[in-house]
Design an enzyme around this catalytic site. Structure first.
Site, PDB file in Angstrom:
ATOM      1  N   ARG A   1       0.736  -1.251  -0.048  1.00  0.00           N
ATOM      2  CA  ARG A   1       0.127   0.162  -0.094  1.00  0.00           C
ATOM      3  C   ARG A   1       0.894   1.202  -0.086  1.00  0.00           C
ATOM      4  O   ARG A   1       0.312   2.224  -0.327  1.00  0.00           O
ATOM      5  CB  ARG A   1      -0.973   0.095   1.147  1.00  0.00           C
ATOM      6  CG  ARG A   1      -0.311  -0.038   2.582  1.00  0.00           C
ATOM      7  CD  ARG A   1      -1.214  -0.127   3.762  1.00  0.00           C
ATOM      8  NE  ARG A   1      -0.207  -0.597   4.811  1.00  0.00           N
ATOM      9  CZ  ARG A   1      -0.568  -0.499   6.222  1.00  0.00           C
ATOM     10  NH1 ARG A   1      -1.733   0.337   6.268  1.00  0.00           N
ATOM     11  NH2 ARG A   1       0.174  -0.791   7.204  1.00  0.00           N
TER      12      ARG A   1
ATOM     13  N   GLY B   1       9.380  -2.254   2.533  1.00  0.00           N
ATOM     14  CA  GLY B   1       9.968  -2.522   3.725  1.00  0.00           C
ATOM     15  C   GLY B   1       9.141  -2.415   5.058  1.00  0.00           C
ATOM     16  O   GLY B   1       9.585  -2.918   6.093  1.00  0.00           O
TER      17      GLY B   1
ATOM     18  N   GLY C   1       3.108   2.544  28.568  1.00  0.00           N
ATOM     19  CA  GLY C   1       3.607   1.067  28.188  1.00  0.00           C
ATOM     20  C   GLY C   1       5.204   0.949  28.517  1.00  0.00           C
ATOM     21  O   GLY C   1       5.979   1.400  27.583  1.00  0.00           O
TER      22      GLY C   1
ATOM     23  N   GLY D   1       7.063  -1.581  27.649  1.00  0.00           N
ATOM     24  CA  GLY D   1       7.417  -2.748  26.761  1.00  0.00           C
ATOM     25  C   GLY D   1       8.679  -2.267  26.054  1.00  0.00           C
ATOM     26  O   GLY D   1       9.287  -1.351  26.329  1.00  0.00           O
TER      27      GLY D   1
ATOM     28  N   ASP E   1       3.326 -10.908  11.555  1.00  0.00           N
ATOM     29  CA  ASP E   1       2.190 -10.309  12.764  1.00  0.00           C
ATOM     30  C   ASP E   1       0.926 -10.986  12.533  1.00  0.00           C
ATOM     31  O   ASP E   1       0.512 -10.999  13.598  1.00  0.00           O
ATOM     32  CB  ASP E   1       2.335  -8.663  12.685  1.00  0.00           C
ATOM     33  CG  ASP E   1       3.829  -8.154  12.969  1.00  0.00           C
ATOM     34  OD1 ASP E   1       4.729  -9.095  13.264  1.00  0.00           O
ATOM     35  OD2 ASP E   1       3.858  -6.720  13.235  1.00  0.00           O
TER      36      ASP E   1
ATOM     37  N   ALA F   1      10.147  -8.948  13.091  1.00  0.00           N
ATOM     38  CA  ALA F   1      10.608  -9.006  11.805  1.00  0.00           C
ATOM     39  C   ALA F   1      11.163 -10.447  11.456  1.00  0.00           C
ATOM     40  O   ALA F   1      10.956 -11.098  10.461  1.00  0.00           O
ATOM     41  CB  ALA F   1      11.273  -8.096  11.530  1.00  0.00           C
TER      42      ALA F   1
ATOM     43  N   HIS G   1      39.239 -14.236  23.653  1.00  0.00           N
ATOM     44  CA  HIS G   1      39.406 -13.645  24.799  1.00  0.00           C
ATOM     45  C   HIS G   1      39.942 -12.264  24.458  1.00  0.00           C
ATOM     46  O   HIS G   1      41.118 -12.650  23.722  1.00  0.00           O
ATOM     47  CB  HIS G   1      40.326 -14.511  25.882  1.00  0.00           C
ATOM     48  CG  HIS G   1      40.350 -13.844  26.989  1.00  0.00           C
ATOM     49  ND1 HIS G   1      39.444 -13.358  28.018  1.00  0.00           N
ATOM     50  CD2 HIS G   1      41.538 -13.172  27.660  1.00  0.00           C
ATOM     51  CE1 HIS G   1      39.806 -12.826  29.064  1.00  0.00           C
ATOM     52  NE2 HIS G   1      41.228 -12.428  28.977  1.00  0.00           N
TER      53      HIS G   1
HETATM   54  P1  NAD Z   1       4.894  -4.766  24.310  1.00  0.00           P
HETATM   55  O1  NAD Z   1       3.750  -5.768  24.259  1.00  0.00           O
HETATM   56  O2  NAD Z   1       6.186  -5.151  24.094  1.00  0.00           O
HETATM   57  O3  NAD Z   1       4.775  -3.718  25.282  1.00  0.00           O
HETATM   58  C1  NAD Z   1       3.774  -3.147  25.601  1.00  0.00           C
HETATM   59  C2  NAD Z   1       3.568  -2.996  27.034  1.00  0.00           C
HETATM   60  O4  NAD Z   1       2.247  -1.845  27.500  1.00  0.00           O
HETATM   61  C3  NAD Z   1       3.317  -4.132  28.002  1.00  0.00           C
HETATM   62  O5  NAD Z   1       4.599  -3.904  29.199  1.00  0.00           O
HETATM   63  C4  NAD Z   1       1.985  -3.856  28.647  1.00  0.00           C
HETATM   64  O6  NAD Z   1       2.158  -4.537  30.058  1.00  0.00           O
HETATM   65  C5  NAD Z   1       1.838  -2.330  28.830  1.00  0.00           C
HETATM   66  N1  NAD Z   1       0.516  -2.001  28.934  1.00  0.00           N
HETATM   67  C6  NAD Z   1      -0.600  -2.543  28.256  1.00  0.00           C
HETATM   68  N2  NAD Z   1      -1.756  -1.868  28.385  1.00  0.00           N
HETATM   69  C7  NAD Z   1      -1.228  -0.845  29.130  1.00  0.00           C
HETATM   70  C8  NAD Z   1      -1.958   0.478  29.716  1.00  0.00           C
HETATM   71  N3  NAD Z   1      -3.036   0.561  29.492  1.00  0.00           N
HETATM   72  N4  NAD Z   1      -1.096   1.083  30.687  1.00  0.00           N
HETATM   73  C9  NAD Z   1      -0.034   0.961  30.900  1.00  0.00           C
HETATM   74  N5  NAD Z   1       0.674  -0.277  30.212  1.00  0.00           N
HETATM   75  C10 NAD Z   1       0.245  -0.988  29.571  1.00  0.00           C
HETATM   76  O7  NAD Z   1       4.264  -3.858  22.844  1.00  0.00           O
HETATM   77  P2  NAD Z   1       5.062  -2.749  22.268  1.00  0.00           P
HETATM   78  O8  NAD Z   1       6.337  -2.291  23.045  1.00  0.00           O
HETATM   79  O9  NAD Z   1       4.098  -1.687  21.959  1.00  0.00           O
HETATM   80  O10 NAD Z   1       5.615  -3.431  20.748  1.00  0.00           O
HETATM   81  C11 NAD Z   1       4.642  -3.914  19.921  1.00  0.00           C
HETATM   82  C12 NAD Z   1       5.245  -5.009  19.237  1.00  0.00           C
HETATM   83  O11 NAD Z   1       6.408  -4.911  18.567  1.00  0.00           O
HETATM   84  C13 NAD Z   1       5.552  -6.176  20.017  1.00  0.00           C
HETATM   85  O12 NAD Z   1       5.341  -7.354  19.532  1.00  0.00           O
HETATM   86  C14 NAD Z   1       7.152  -6.061  20.100  1.00  0.00           C
HETATM   87  O13 NAD Z   1       7.935  -7.335  20.322  1.00  0.00           O
HETATM   88  C15 NAD Z   1       7.542  -5.522  18.648  1.00  0.00           C
HETATM   89  N6  NAD Z   1       8.672  -4.568  18.666  1.00  0.00           N
HETATM   90  C16 NAD Z   1       9.844  -5.340  18.978  1.00  0.00           C
HETATM   91  C17 NAD Z   1      11.236  -4.660  18.910  1.00  0.00           C
HETATM   92  C18 NAD Z   1      12.436  -5.121  18.869  1.00  0.00           C
HETATM   93  O14 NAD Z   1      12.278  -6.778  18.560  1.00  0.00           O
HETATM   94  N7  NAD Z   1      13.405  -4.724  19.404  1.00  0.00           N
HETATM   95  C19 NAD Z   1      11.025  -3.351  18.868  1.00  0.00           C
HETATM   96  C20 NAD Z   1       9.877  -2.588  18.965  1.00  0.00           C
HETATM   97  C21 NAD Z   1       8.657  -3.430  18.727  1.00  0.00           C
END
Ligand code: NAD
Length: 471
Positions: free
Chosen positions: A38, A43, A183, A185, A314, A322, A446
């Site tokens: 789209r 990428g 979040g 995460g 996904d 990825a 090492h």
């Molecule tokens: P995530 O699931 O990793 O983290 C989301 C976080 O938000 C979780 O810790 C969750 O407990 C928290 N959360 C959920 N609802 C909430 C709320 N209402 N209030 C506060 N906290 C809340 O998702 P993401 O960081 O958005 O990433 C999305 C996807 O993209 C994931 O599948 C991730 O693996 C992928 N991603 C991977 C990488 C990488 O491999 N380095 C980098 C970026 C994203």
């Protein structure tokens, strides 16, 4: 009436890493392939608004931190001047060069690329809304690689430019003075790393009782300790209840165990996960089963309930990564070409490119406990790694879990500089069925950070000399 402009032996819907890998593999196997994307460039999220641009910004953040922290060891730089226009242009140039590379690979493989939004109209046709109008493609087989999008919290003011998703955060349009990250995460913490280095005051609010909830706590602790000192607030077991757009900022209210009073922020990044795009592609017209969240169920060959339609990445389930999509894409392509391929990887590694990085693969300790699996564990502290100390860092850890009875590697995790690079050795060891002895007898150069994996294995076999472990 729409004109049938094209016929595809294999149609691939979506040009992210999973989709273009599927298209290229199918073409290499002699299939005549049409790839539908789209956006004007290939990428997908990863290259354009995800993995790649974030890693460019994280590298800038790392330089800023390293330069600052080295003052303690005798090299002092002036405070950095941050030219966000130049950083943004650099980041965009990286994406552009990879976009150009992909466009070249499309031509070399004679894949037909059509830019436009595609939706199924039957089990053998897709309509594509292109700049020149609707184009219909009739296909023999299809691979759906239409990805995911950021989860939105409906009650938030999404038309306010100060409320960001990950795409907005990666634009680097401005450096807000006070940035709230909803979040804790991977996306939230990677962006926190970037904006903290650029000068924002960071607050993080996380629903669960630890940041990066999917990872073992001991691996997360070194990061948690470091960012506790760097960031203004990290509110765990807390959530945002409302965000109100006011002239002077976004007024955020909280609820939960550690909820503060409502507070004004200059920008708020919402990073609470991603949603699959399964309900946006007309799957019902092709008879493809999609669950209410938007995930498409597939078998080990990536086949949907419709025999000649496959799905990958996904859109078929977590983890949304990825590298998983790429492998699934190749499996689907091989199956379309009549190969007996299956997705049978033993593990999909995870990496948070924070500072320190955290990487893990295989069984986590939490999972081993939940599943009642008996294991031996070793944790090698990087404070005993000469190489880590030479980098000015000593908080890292390398942990391995091995099956109690056989010593076979079950899982591993690392936290520290370059953990994301180091984890690949553990993945290979797991795929090869290595045990602790195999790893401990593998000569690691090492001094390297990689040798911490060997040391952890030596802790299991009882042959370590770099630490003293009381019998
Ligand atoms: P995530 O699931 O990793 O983290 C989301 C976080 O938000 C979780 O810790 C969750 O407990 C928290 N959360 C959920 N609802 C909430 C709320 N209402 N209030 C506060 N906290 C809340 O998702 P993401 O960081 O958005 O990433 C999305 C996807 O993209 C994931 O599948 C991730 O693996 C992928 N991603 C991977 C990488 C990488 O491999 N380095 C980098 C970026 C994203």
């Amino acid at each position: 009436m729409n004109e049938v402009v094209l016929h595809a032996e294999v149609l691939v819907l979506g040009g992210g890493p999973g989709g273009y890998s599927a298209a290229f593999r199918a073409a290499d196997l002699g299939k005549q392939v049409v790839l539908v994307e789209r956006f004007p460039v290939l990428g997908g999220v990863c290259l354009n608004v995800g993995c790649i641009p974030s890693k460019a910004l994280l590298h800038a953040a790392q330089i800023i931190h390293e330069a600052d922290e080295f003052a303690e060891h005798g090299v002092t730089f002036d405070k950095p001047t941050i030219n966000i226009d130049k950083i943004r242009a650099w980041k965009e140039s990286i994406t552009k060069s990879l976009n150009t590379g992909l466009a070249g690979l499309v031509k070399q493989r004679k894949v037909t690329l059509i830019n436009g939004l595609g939706k199924f109209t039957s089990a053998n046709t897709v309509d594509i809304e292109t700049a020149e109008g609707i184009k219909t493609i009739r296909f023999d087989q299809a691979i759906i690689a239409a990805g995911s999008r950021p989860t939105k919290i409906p009650v938030f003011p999404h038309d306010d430019p100060r409320l960001w998703d990950s795409t907005d955060a990666l634009q680097l349009a401005e450096i807000p003075k006070k940035l709230l990250i909803v979040g804790g995460g991977i996306i939230g913490l990677e962006m926190a790393t970037v904006y903290h280095a650029m000068g924002s005051e960071i607050s993080v609010v996380e629903l669960m009782d630890q940041i990066i909830p999917g990872c073992d706590k001991d691996l997360v602790t070194p990061l948690a300790r470091r960012i506790k000192k760097q960031y203004k607030n990290i509110w765990l077991e807390t959530k945002v209840t409302s965000i109100e757009a006011q002239e002077e900022g976004l007024k955020v209210s909280f609820e939960g165990k550690n909820a503060p009073e409502s507070e004004l922020f200059d920008a708020v990044l919402v990073a609470v996960g991603r949603r699959p795009n399964g309900l946006l592609i007309g799957a019902e017209f092709a008879g493809i089963t999609v669950n209410e969240q938007g995930f498409i169920t597939v078998d080990k060959q990536q086949r949907t309930n419709v025999n000649h339609i496959f799905a990958i990445g996904d859109i078929v389930g977590n983890p949304m990564l990825a590298h998983k999509a790429v492998h699934e894409g190749k499996v689907a392509a091989e199956v379309t070409a009549g190969h007996k391929a299956h997705f049978d990887a033993l593990t999909i590694p995870s990496v948070a490119y924070t500072d320190p990085e955290i990487a893990w693969m295989g069984l986590t300790e939490n999972q081993a406990k939940q599943q009642g699996i008996e294991y031996d564990k070793a944790v090698f502290p990087w404070a005993a790694s000469g190489r880590s100390l030479c980098l000015g860092r000593k908080e890292g850890l390398t942990k391995i879990l091995c099956e109690k009875e056989t010593g076979k590697l079950l899982g591993a995790g690392m936290v520290g500089t370059n953990a994301g690079e180091l984890i690949s050795e553990a993945v290979l060891a797991l795929e090869m069925g290595a045990d602790a002895e195999d790893i401990s007898l593998t000569i690691h150069p090492h001094p390297t950070l990689a040798e911490t994996f060997g040391f952890a294995a030596e802790m299991i076999t009882g042959t370590i000399t770099d630490l003293y472990i009381k019998k």
